[in-house]
Design an enzyme around this catalytic site. Structure first.
Site, mmCIF file in Angstrom:
data_model
loop_
_atom_site.group_PDB
_atom_site.id
_atom_site.type_symbol
_atom_site.label_atom_id
_atom_site.label_comp_id
_atom_site.label_asym_id
_atom_site.label_seq_id
_atom_site.Cartn_x
_atom_site.Cartn_y
_atom_site.Cartn_z
ATOM 1 N N HIS A 64 46.438 82.582 19.332
ATOM 2 C CA HIS A 64 45.848 81.353 19.876
ATOM 3 C C HIS A 64 46.768 80.711 20.911
ATOM 4 O O HIS A 64 46.288 80.146 21.897
ATOM 5 C CB HIS A 64 45.518 80.360 18.754
ATOM 6 C CG HIS A 64 44.212 80.631 18.098
ATOM 7 N ND1 HIS A 64 43.171 79.743 18.122
ATOM 8 C CD2 HIS A 64 43.759 81.705 17.397
ATOM 9 C CE1 HIS A 64 42.134 80.245 17.469
ATOM 10 N NE2 HIS A 64 42.472 81.437 17.018
ATOM 11 N N ASP A 72 53.623 80.388 25.369
ATOM 12 C CA ASP A 72 54.589 79.351 25.750
ATOM 13 C C ASP A 72 54.806 78.279 24.694
ATOM 14 O O ASP A 72 55.447 77.271 24.948
ATOM 15 C CB ASP A 72 54.149 78.690 27.055
ATOM 16 C CG ASP A 72 52.809 77.971 26.939
ATOM 17 O OD1 ASP A 72 52.198 77.978 25.853
ATOM 18 O OD2 ASP A 72 52.369 77.404 27.956
ATOM 19 N N PRO A 156 37.794 82.086 21.400
ATOM 20 C CA PRO A 156 36.601 82.224 20.561
ATOM 21 C C PRO A 156 36.770 81.462 19.245
ATOM 22 O O PRO A 156 37.839 81.506 18.645
ATOM 23 C CB PRO A 156 36.521 83.729 20.291
ATOM 24 C CG PRO A 156 37.432 84.372 21.278
ATOM 25 C CD PRO A 156 38.450 83.359 21.665
ATOM 26 N N HIS A 186 39.457 85.908 10.464
ATOM 27 C CA HIS A 186 38.496 84.799 10.418
ATOM 28 C C HIS A 186 37.654 84.824 9.142
ATOM 29 O O HIS A 186 37.065 83.827 8.782
ATOM 30 C CB HIS A 186 37.570 84.825 11.647
ATOM 31 C CG HIS A 186 38.230 84.275 12.853
ATOM 32 N ND1 HIS A 186 38.252 82.939 13.133
ATOM 33 C CD2 HIS A 186 38.928 84.884 13.839
ATOM 34 C CE1 HIS A 186 38.909 82.731 14.256
ATOM 35 N NE2 HIS A 186 39.333 83.896 14.703
#
Length: 188
Positions: A64, A72, A156, A186
């Site tokens: 993510h 970063d 998503p 998920h």
């Protein structure tokens, strides 16, 4: 090694190498924090005692972070414009373990290891501790000082159609194999 472990490992390696403009090196902390990997590994082994799902959670957290504006650590930033509070990231978890790793590293090597590298190492070591392969993680990422909230719309959520999710992955240079490997968590 399972197909999931191999696919996840290859994806992570691609994300870690390609998602930063910094000059990355597997030996980046050799002089400034030579035990960085063993410290991360130790914290993760302890964390697994309390949460058997911590390894996939940390792989997902790194994904993510990388999916929006590169690897970063912008996902870790707090505040009103935080990426954490955006819909695709509301179900991410593992922040407390990242904080534990940062605390341990600050004790051993104050102000040396970036949070972006902590996320990358935590993901790679999670794959290894979960029974997958190990590899040298290119290090030397710089932490973002700005959240990229506007970019979270490309992540998503798991509620889109397969066609929409596949298009989002394709726009990031990922294919259907990557989609399957990274979508498994998920369901847990």
């Amino acid at each position: 090694m399972s197909s999931f472990q191999m696919i996840t490992s290859l994806f992570l390696l691609a994300m870690m190498v390609g998602a930063s403009n910094a000059q990355l090196s597997a030996t980046y902390y050799a002089k400034t924090c030579p035990n960085v990997s063993s410290i991360v590994r130790s914290v993760l082994q302890q964390a697994e005692q309390n949460d058997i799902w911590i390894f996939p959670k940390l792989v997902r957290l790194h994904f993510h972070d990388c999916f929006v504006h590169g690897c970063d650590a912008s996902l870790l930033l707090n505040g009103t414009d935080s990426e954490k509070t955006e819909t695709p990231n509301l179900s991410t978890d593992g922040y407390a373990v990242i904080d534990d790793i940062k605390t341990a590293l600050e004790k051993a090597c104050p102000r040396v290891v970036s949070c972006a590298d902590i996320l990358a190492l935590a993901a790679q070591i999670s794959v290894s501790l979960g029974g997958g392969p190990t590899w040298k993680v290119p290090l030397g990422r710089r932490d973002s000082r700005t959240a990229h909230r506007e970019g979270t719309g490309t992540i998503p959520t798991g509620h889109e159609s397969l066609a929409v999710i596949a298009t989002l992955f394709k726009s990031m240079g990922l294919d259907s194999t990557d989609l399957v490997a990274l979508s498994v968590k998920h369901k847990h």
